[in-house]
Design an enzyme around this catalytic site. Structure first.
Site, PDB file in Angstrom:
ATOM      1  N   GLY A   1       0.837  -1.216   0.000  1.00  0.00           N
ATOM      2  CA  GLY A   1       0.000   0.000   0.000  1.00  0.00           C
ATOM      3  C   GLY A   1       0.862   1.251   0.000  1.00  0.00           C
ATOM      4  O   GLY A   1       0.460   2.295   0.523  1.00  0.00           O
TER       5      GLY A   1
ATOM      6  N   TYR B   1     -14.735  -2.954   8.502  1.00  0.00           N
ATOM      7  CA  TYR B   1     -13.346  -2.502   8.608  1.00  0.00           C
ATOM      8  C   TYR B   1     -12.814  -2.687  10.040  1.00  0.00           C
ATOM      9  O   TYR B   1     -11.715  -3.216  10.245  1.00  0.00           O
ATOM     10  CB  TYR B   1     -13.300  -1.031   8.208  1.00  0.00           C
ATOM     11  CG  TYR B   1     -11.968  -0.338   8.366  1.00  0.00           C
ATOM     12  CD1 TYR B   1     -10.939  -0.512   7.450  1.00  0.00           C
ATOM     13  CD2 TYR B   1     -11.748   0.551   9.434  1.00  0.00           C
ATOM     14  CE1 TYR B   1      -9.737   0.170   7.586  1.00  0.00           C
ATOM     15  CE2 TYR B   1     -10.559   1.230   9.574  1.00  0.00           C
ATOM     16  CZ  TYR B   1      -9.547   1.036   8.647  1.00  0.00           C
ATOM     17  OH  TYR B   1      -8.350   1.706   8.794  1.00  0.00           O
TER      18      TYR B   1
HETATM   19  P1  NAD Z   1      -4.823   4.706   1.456  1.00  0.00           P
HETATM   20  O1  NAD Z   1      -6.174   4.280   1.016  1.00  0.00           O
HETATM   21  O2  NAD Z   1      -4.362   6.084   1.148  1.00  0.00           O
HETATM   22  O3  NAD Z   1      -3.734   3.704   0.903  1.00  0.00           O
HETATM   23  C1  NAD Z   1      -3.954   2.319   0.806  1.00  0.00           C
HETATM   24  C2  NAD Z   1      -3.116   1.831  -0.359  1.00  0.00           C
HETATM   25  O4  NAD Z   1      -3.313   0.421  -0.446  1.00  0.00           O
HETATM   26  C3  NAD Z   1      -3.565   2.429  -1.710  1.00  0.00           C
HETATM   27  O5  NAD Z   1      -2.464   3.009  -2.375  1.00  0.00           O
HETATM   28  C4  NAD Z   1      -4.133   1.256  -2.464  1.00  0.00           C
HETATM   29  O6  NAD Z   1      -3.890   1.303  -3.865  1.00  0.00           O
HETATM   30  C5  NAD Z   1      -3.406   0.081  -1.814  1.00  0.00           C
HETATM   31  N1  NAD Z   1      -4.149  -1.157  -1.926  1.00  0.00           N
HETATM   32  C6  NAD Z   1      -5.461  -1.362  -1.693  1.00  0.00           C
HETATM   33  N2  NAD Z   1      -5.794  -2.627  -1.933  1.00  0.00           N
HETATM   34  C7  NAD Z   1      -4.646  -3.269  -2.306  1.00  0.00           C
HETATM   35  C8  NAD Z   1      -4.345  -4.592  -2.702  1.00  0.00           C
HETATM   36  N3  NAD Z   1      -5.296  -5.525  -2.757  1.00  0.00           N
HETATM   37  N4  NAD Z   1      -3.068  -4.893  -3.015  1.00  0.00           N
HETATM   38  C9  NAD Z   1      -2.106  -3.935  -2.996  1.00  0.00           C
HETATM   39  N5  NAD Z   1      -2.341  -2.654  -2.638  1.00  0.00           N
HETATM   40  C10 NAD Z   1      -3.600  -2.325  -2.311  1.00  0.00           C
HETATM   41  O7  NAD Z   1      -4.755   4.438   3.016  1.00  0.00           O
HETATM   42  P2  NAD Z   1      -3.764   5.067   4.095  1.00  0.00           P
HETATM   43  O8  NAD Z   1      -4.454   6.201   4.706  1.00  0.00           O
HETATM   44  O9  NAD Z   1      -2.405   5.233   3.541  1.00  0.00           O
HETATM   45  O10 NAD Z   1      -3.780   3.890   5.164  1.00  0.00           O
HETATM   46  C11 NAD Z   1      -2.767   2.914   5.218  1.00  0.00           C
HETATM   47  C12 NAD Z   1      -3.099   1.944   6.324  1.00  0.00           C
HETATM   48  O11 NAD Z   1      -3.287   2.650   7.544  1.00  0.00           O
HETATM   49  C13 NAD Z   1      -4.390   1.159   6.091  1.00  0.00           C
HETATM   50  O12 NAD Z   1      -4.188  -0.143   6.560  1.00  0.00           O
HETATM   51  C14 NAD Z   1      -5.406   1.877   6.945  1.00  0.00           C
HETATM   52  O13 NAD Z   1      -6.425   1.013   7.361  1.00  0.00           O
HETATM   53  C15 NAD Z   1      -4.540   2.327   8.103  1.00  0.00           C
HETATM   54  N6  NAD Z   1      -5.099   3.480   8.789  1.00  0.00           N
HETATM   55  C16 NAD Z   1      -5.252   4.676   8.141  1.00  0.00           C
HETATM   56  C17 NAD Z   1      -5.817   5.743   8.809  1.00  0.00           C
HETATM   57  C18 NAD Z   1      -6.032   7.072   8.135  1.00  0.00           C
HETATM   58  O14 NAD Z   1      -6.692   7.945   8.708  1.00  0.00           O
HETATM   59  N7  NAD Z   1      -5.469   7.309   6.944  1.00  0.00           N
HETATM   60  C19 NAD Z   1      -6.197   5.605  10.146  1.00  0.00           C
HETATM   61  C20 NAD Z   1      -6.049   4.365  10.767  1.00  0.00           C
HETATM   62  C21 NAD Z   1      -5.478   3.319  10.088  1.00  0.00           C
HETATM   63  N1  SER Z   2      -9.252   6.909   9.144  1.00  0.00           N
HETATM   64  C1  SER Z   2      -9.688   5.606   8.788  1.00  0.00           C
HETATM   65  C2  SER Z   2     -11.027   5.616   8.134  1.00  0.00           C
HETATM   66  O1  SER Z   2     -11.736   6.572   8.298  1.00  0.00           O
HETATM   67  C3  SER Z   2      -9.823   4.795  10.034  1.00  0.00           C
HETATM   68  O2  SER Z   2      -8.876   3.855  10.113  1.00  0.00           O
HETATM   69  O3  SER Z   2     -11.364   4.639   7.526  1.00  0.00           O
END
Ligand code: NAD
Ligand code: SER
Length: 334
Positions: A9, A153
């Protein structure tokens, strides 16, 4: 020997910050995997980039055979709103995908006879407060309380935390071979993250960042939650720094595997007031979306991050004021 780090990701919001931060470290090789090609400036900072699906076990096998992986940052996932819209796909990506990465990590650990660190971004979505009064009265929620998520989720994240425990503990105990090396699973339950350089999509905390980015572009914005909605947020640099701090922490200092971290907990109304301070002409209305409102209404207003502070020295650098004044507004480039 350089350390090889696999980031799944990598083209996502956290991936952008993490690749930038890791690329500045000496003796570190980044192997980046994402469904989408990495942005050119990020790809240039990686040792190798792979476009592909974490559901493709043959592909993961090829990555493991070509690179001796020391650490996995497993970021790939579908976020909460998208997971509610496509629950079966969410389960496949968020759970089966994580299982595939844990299998890759244990296989790598065994073949090399070493521990492989596995950093997993979980979420405040693992909590489930049953009704609004319970949320308002819960105060700072500790890791072991209120873990009854109601979303696909949140359920996926909580279960994957347990899978991480399983691979780190029980798997190792049951199999003599695994004592030569194992999965060192470490997890952070992130608040909603706000980045100056990327706009989120598919999440339910997205309204904070969307409001600000729309204001910076001079676009009007309809906020999909009520003004009084309050959940924890954090500026992206603190989130990336936390991942690197937890990765670097000595194993003996860790008293648990899943840690809360906290920074600030504004209501949507307070985010709007802060946005208006910098963009007085911002045009924001409220148009609460029943389902998305229902999701954030089950998430805590605040979390207790005492364990992260005590065990590995976490502290946020950006409070609400500083996040806007010193990071978001300068980083928006307007
Ligand atoms: P994002 O959606 O910006 O990035 C996720 C990336 O994963 C994308 O680039 C997407 O193309 C890739 N992806 C999705 N499915 C895939 C697959 N099957 N194979 C390969 N790549 C794939 O999300 P983010 O904000 O960068 O979050 C990253 C991680 O952190 C996630 O696990 C998310 O649950 C966790 N998280 C994020 C937040 C937030 O607020 N952004 C908060 C809590 C947890
Ligand atoms: N910020 C994320 C969402 O809203 C939580 O992990 O999905």
């Amino acid at each position: 020997m350089p350390k090889t780090i696999l980031i799944t990701g990598a083209n996502g919001e956290i991936g952008h910050g993490l690749v930038e931060a890791l690329s500045g470290k000496p003796d570190t090789r980044i192997v980046a995997l994402d469904l989408r090609p990495l942005d050119d400036h990020l790809a240039a900072k990686c040792h190798a980039t792979v476009v592909g699906d974490i559901g493709d076990r043959d592909l993961l096998g090829r990555i493991a055979s070509e690179h001796e992986i020391d650490t996995v940052f497993h970021l790939a996932a579908l976020l909460s709103t998208r997971s509610e819209r496509q629950p079966l796909l969410a389960h496949r990506v968020n759970v089966d995908g994580t299982l595939n990465l844990l299998e890759l990590a244990i296989a790598e650990a065994r073949s090399e006879g070493k521990d492989v660190r596995f950093l997993y971004p979980s979420s405040i979505a693992v909590y489930g407060l049953p009704y609004l009064d319970a949320k308002r009265n819960a105060g700072k929620v500790c890791e072991d309380d209120h873990t009854r998520p109601t979303t696909m989720y949140g359920i996926n994240k909580l279960y994957c935390e347990r899978l991480g425990d399983y691979y780190a503990d029980h798997y190792r105990q049951l199999d003599q071979e695994a004592t030569k090396g194992g999965v060192d699973f470490r997890c952070i339950r992130f608040p909603g993250l706000i980045s100056a350089v990327t706009v989120p999509s598919g999440g339910t905390s997205d309204y904070g960042a969307e409001m600000l980015h729309a204001a910076a572009k001079g676009e009007s914005y309809a906020c999909f939650v009520r003004p009084d909605t309050r959940i924890p947020f954090m500026a992206m640099p603190d989130a990336v720094r936390a991942l690197l701090m937890l990765e670097a922490a000595p194993k003996e200092a860790l008293t648990r595997r899943a840690y809360n971290i906290a920074a600030f907990s504004p209501s949507a109304e307070e985010i709007l007031a802060m946005t208006l301070r910098f963009f007085p002409n911002a045009k924001v209305s409220y148009d609460p979306h029943l389902k998305r409102q229902g999701i954030v209404d089950t998430w805590p207003e605040d979390v207790d991050d005492t364990a992260a502070r005590a065990d590995w020295g976490f502290h946020h650098e950006f409070d609400f004021e500083r996040a806007f004044a010193d990071y978001l507004i300068p980083g928006l480039g307007v």
